[in-house]
Write a protein that holds these residues in place. Sequence first.
Motif, mmCIF file in Angstrom:
data_model
loop_
_atom_site.group_PDB
_atom_site.id
_atom_site.type_symbol
_atom_site.label_atom_id
_atom_site.label_comp_id
_atom_site.label_asym_id
_atom_site.label_seq_id
_atom_site.Cartn_x
_atom_site.Cartn_y
_atom_site.Cartn_z
ATOM 1 N N ILE A 173 0.824 -1.211 0.000
ATOM 2 C CA ILE A 173 0.000 0.000 0.000
ATOM 3 C C ILE A 173 0.857 1.259 0.000
ATOM 4 C CG2 ILE A 173 -0.179 0.207 2.515
ATOM 5 C CD1 ILE A 173 -2.979 0.824 -0.075
ATOM 6 N N VAL A 174 2.091 1.170 0.490
ATOM 7 C CA VAL A 174 2.973 2.336 0.507
ATOM 8 C C VAL A 174 3.289 2.773 -0.914
ATOM 9 C CG1 VAL A 174 5.256 3.196 1.159
ATOM 10 C CG2 VAL A 174 3.965 1.770 2.750
ATOM 11 N N GLN A 175 3.706 1.837 -1.739
ATOM 12 C CA GLN A 175 4.030 2.142 -3.132
ATOM 13 C C GLN A 175 2.773 2.520 -3.917
ATOM 14 O OE1 GLN A 175 5.867 -1.127 -5.192
ATOM 15 N NE2 GLN A 175 6.422 0.091 -6.985
ATOM 16 N N ILE A 176 1.694 1.780 -3.691
ATOM 17 C CA ILE A 176 0.437 2.086 -4.387
ATOM 18 C C ILE A 176 -0.088 3.449 -3.951
ATOM 19 C CG2 ILE A 176 -1.957 1.358 -4.686
ATOM 20 C CD1 ILE A 176 -0.979 -1.543 -4.280
ATOM 21 N N GLY A 177 -0.015 3.723 -2.641
ATOM 22 C CA GLY A 177 -0.495 4.995 -2.126
ATOM 23 C C GLY A 177 0.273 6.178 -2.692
ATOM 24 N N TRP A 179 1.565 6.292 -5.695
ATOM 25 C CA TRP A 179 1.017 6.486 -7.043
ATOM 26 C C TRP A 179 -0.313 7.223 -6.992
ATOM 27 C CZ3 TRP A 179 -3.551 4.993 -9.325
ATOM 28 C CH2 TRP A 179 -3.637 5.183 -10.708
ATOM 29 N N VAL A 180 -1.187 6.856 -6.043
ATOM 30 C CA VAL A 180 -2.490 7.507 -5.912
ATOM 31 C C VAL A 180 -2.317 8.999 -5.641
ATOM 32 C CG1 VAL A 180 -4.579 7.665 -4.502
ATOM 33 C CG2 VAL A 180 -3.683 5.421 -5.155
ATOM 34 N N LEU A 181 -1.408 9.344 -4.735
ATOM 35 C CA LEU A 181 -1.165 10.750 -4.412
ATOM 36 C C LEU A 181 -0.727 11.540 -5.643
ATOM 37 C CD1 LEU A 181 0.629 10.921 -0.940
ATOM 38 C CD2 LEU A 181 -1.271 12.353 -1.694
ATOM 39 N N ARG A 182 0.262 11.015 -6.343
ATOM 40 C CA ARG A 182 0.787 11.717 -7.519
ATOM 41 C C ARG A 182 -0.275 11.846 -8.608
ATOM 42 N NH1 ARG A 182 6.480 11.991 -7.455
ATOM 43 N NH2 ARG A 182 7.436 10.804 -5.764
ATOM 44 N N GLU A 183 -1.004 10.774 -8.853
ATOM 45 C CA GLU A 183 -2.015 10.784 -9.910
ATOM 46 C C GLU A 183 -3.168 11.726 -9.559
ATOM 47 O OE1 GLU A 183 -3.878 9.595 -13.538
ATOM 48 O OE2 GLU A 183 -1.830 9.557 -12.776
ATOM 49 N N ALA A 184 -3.608 11.715 -8.302
ATOM 50 C CA ALA A 184 -4.712 12.583 -7.886
ATOM 51 C C ALA A 184 -4.322 14.052 -7.987
ATOM 52 C CB ALA A 184 -5.136 12.243 -6.453
ATOM 53 N N CYS A 185 -3.114 14.393 -7.540
ATOM 54 C CA CYS A 185 -2.658 15.781 -7.616
ATOM 55 C C CYS A 185 -2.504 16.226 -9.065
ATOM 56 C CB CYS A 185 -1.333 15.946 -6.871
ATOM 57 S SG CYS A 185 -1.455 15.789 -5.077
ATOM 58 N N ARG A 186 -1.939 15.359 -9.888
ATOM 59 C CA ARG A 186 -1.766 15.692 -11.306
ATOM 60 C C ARG A 186 -3.112 15.917 -11.986
ATOM 61 N NH1 ARG A 186 -2.446 13.618 -15.967
ATOM 62 N NH2 ARG A 186 -3.262 11.663 -15.090
ATOM 63 N N GLN A 205 0.733 3.537 5.657
ATOM 64 C CA GLN A 205 1.534 4.558 4.994
ATOM 65 C C GLN A 205 2.261 5.454 5.991
ATOM 66 O OE1 GLN A 205 -1.980 5.338 2.108
ATOM 67 N NE2 GLN A 205 -0.228 6.315 1.128
ATOM 68 N N PHE A 206 1.674 5.614 7.179
ATOM 69 C CA PHE A 206 2.304 6.466 8.179
ATOM 70 C C PHE A 206 3.512 5.790 8.814
ATOM 71 C CE2 PHE A 206 -1.357 9.055 7.674
ATOM 72 C CZ PHE A 206 -0.983 10.317 8.108
ATOM 73 N N LYS A 207 3.658 4.489 8.598
ATOM 74 C CA LYS A 207 4.851 3.806 9.092
ATOM 75 C C LYS A 207 6.054 4.093 8.208
ATOM 76 C CE LYS A 207 2.186 0.058 11.214
ATOM 77 N NZ LYS A 207 1.937 -1.398 11.257
ATOM 78 N N LEU A 211 6.693 9.705 4.333
ATOM 79 C CA LEU A 211 5.355 10.100 3.900
ATOM 80 C C LEU A 211 5.269 11.596 3.635
ATOM 81 C CD1 LEU A 211 2.384 9.560 3.329
ATOM 82 C CD2 LEU A 211 1.939 9.770 5.786
ATOM 83 N N TYR A 212 5.800 12.397 4.540
ATOM 84 C CA TYR A 212 5.749 13.854 4.363
ATOM 85 C C TYR A 212 6.450 14.246 3.061
ATOM 86 C CZ TYR A 212 6.698 18.823 5.104
ATOM 87 O OH TYR A 212 6.787 20.185 4.946
ATOM 88 N N GLU A 213 7.640 13.697 2.831
ATOM 89 C CA GLU A 213 8.386 14.009 1.613
ATOM 90 C C GLU A 213 7.624 13.552 0.373
ATOM 91 O OE1 GLU A 213 9.624 12.716 4.310
ATOM 92 O OE2 GLU A 213 11.091 14.219 4.974
ATOM 93 N N THR A 214 6.908 12.435 0.486
ATOM 94 C CA THR A 214 6.123 11.931 -0.637
ATOM 95 C C THR A 214 5.005 12.902 -1.002
ATOM 96 O OG1 THR A 214 6.586 9.622 -0.053
ATOM 97 C CG2 THR A 214 4.654 10.044 -1.437
ATOM 98 N N VAL A 215 4.332 13.442 0.004
ATOM 99 C CA VAL A 215 3.259 14.414 -0.236
ATOM 100 C C VAL A 215 3.823 15.687 -0.858
ATOM 101 C CG1 VAL A 215 1.509 15.863 0.852
ATOM 102 C CG2 VAL A 215 1.821 13.496 1.622
ATOM 103 N N VAL A 216 4.935 16.171 -0.306
ATOM 104 C CA VAL A 216 5.564 17.382 -0.840
ATOM 105 C C VAL A 216 5.963 17.185 -2.296
ATOM 106 C CG1 VAL A 216 7.579 18.895 -0.672
ATOM 107 C CG2 VAL A 216 6.366 18.205 1.404
ATOM 108 N N ALA A 217 6.545 16.026 -2.618
ATOM 109 C CA ALA A 217 6.966 15.745 -3.990
ATOM 110 C C ALA A 217 5.773 15.712 -4.938
ATOM 111 C CB ALA A 217 7.723 14.421 -4.041
ATOM 112 N N ALA A 218 4.665 15.112 -4.499
ATOM 113 C CA ALA A 218 3.467 15.041 -5.344
ATOM 114 C C ALA A 218 2.920 16.434 -5.629
ATOM 115 C CB ALA A 218 2.404 14.181 -4.666
#
Length: 368
Positions: A173-177, A179-186, A205-207, A211-218
């Motif tokens: 779910i970490v890797q899938i999540g 992708w979901v973040l990037r795709e939704a933002c795009r 995902q919070f483990k 996670l924070y860096e992933t959101v910022v990157a998206a």
Amino acid sequence: RVYSVMESRLARSEYLGGDEFSLLLRGIEKPADAAAIAERITRTMSTPFSIDGHQIAIGASVGIAMAPDDGTTTDQLMKNADLALYRAKAEGRSTFHFFERGMDEAIQHRRQIEAGLRLALARNEFRLVYQPLVGLKEDRITCLEALLRWDHAEKGTISPAEFIPIAEETGLIVQIGEWVLREACRTAMTWPTDARVAVNLSTVQFKNKKLYETVVAALQESGLPPTRLELEITESLLLAESEPTLQTLHKLRALGVRISMDDFGTGYSSLSYLRSFPFDKIKIDRSFMRDLERKGDSLAIIKAVIGLGHSLGMSTTAEGIETEEQLAAVREQGCNEVQGFLFSPPVDARAVIDMLKKEAQPKLRRVS
């Protein structure tokens, strides 16, 4: 003689993982005897112990297969005990389960789902659909919730209720999540209005410390303003109230991202969670809408939650709105947003653009 052969084969069995062990028990006359031993194991293994002044807690799950009903060979018994162990883990761990007929088929199906998930991203089998949230004061779509769908190459569309738990258990779910973040933002950047996009985050995902860096990157890659992103979490995330989790939530909120509590009212300590973090939004679980006409206390609960949200400076969204009567009830109580099939089912990205364009068109007003 039989005992030594079985013991030798158990030691090299393909069914034993690095964190597993097996017991070969004689003199078990009935299932209750095996259950009593399994209970002792789970109870003893869950007792905390101390190492260098630190309290350590572990647990154990037990799968049970009994000869001759569940097999007459070592391999068959080990295989069936392994299947029972999978079921025990799926039911919450630190418990035990007996082998049952049909488990083999169910476990094989689960393993196929897991294997498919590992390839789904590379095969572009995932897609997002979006369900609108309508602001009652604004009288327009204020947000769209991104929902994950999986179109398996061979099995067709697989329900999220079936594959999301497996993705969480395996950590995929970490890797899938991501992708979901990037795709939704795009995708949100293609919308003709400033409607927000909501993305569900799993506890797993919070483990992930990134996670924070992933959101910022998206956000940076898409150009989406942080204020247009909503992250939905469930009460289970705050169950342990871990400091790293709260720190991540505060950092995301400081960035401008909105944090929403999903399915509010289904946990056993909802009110205490509202004290641990200043949420931007509370989403009232759809179960209260279903019971609105049959149970009078549902309306009282909805009214209390909406009032609580207002007093704490949090907006409220009612999920599962399917009738005009439900809409009128939550509108009367001052609910901020509504979501449900009365307005729209989840639709694909192209339909979202058409929907938003139509909504943005000037409305003709008759002047007398």
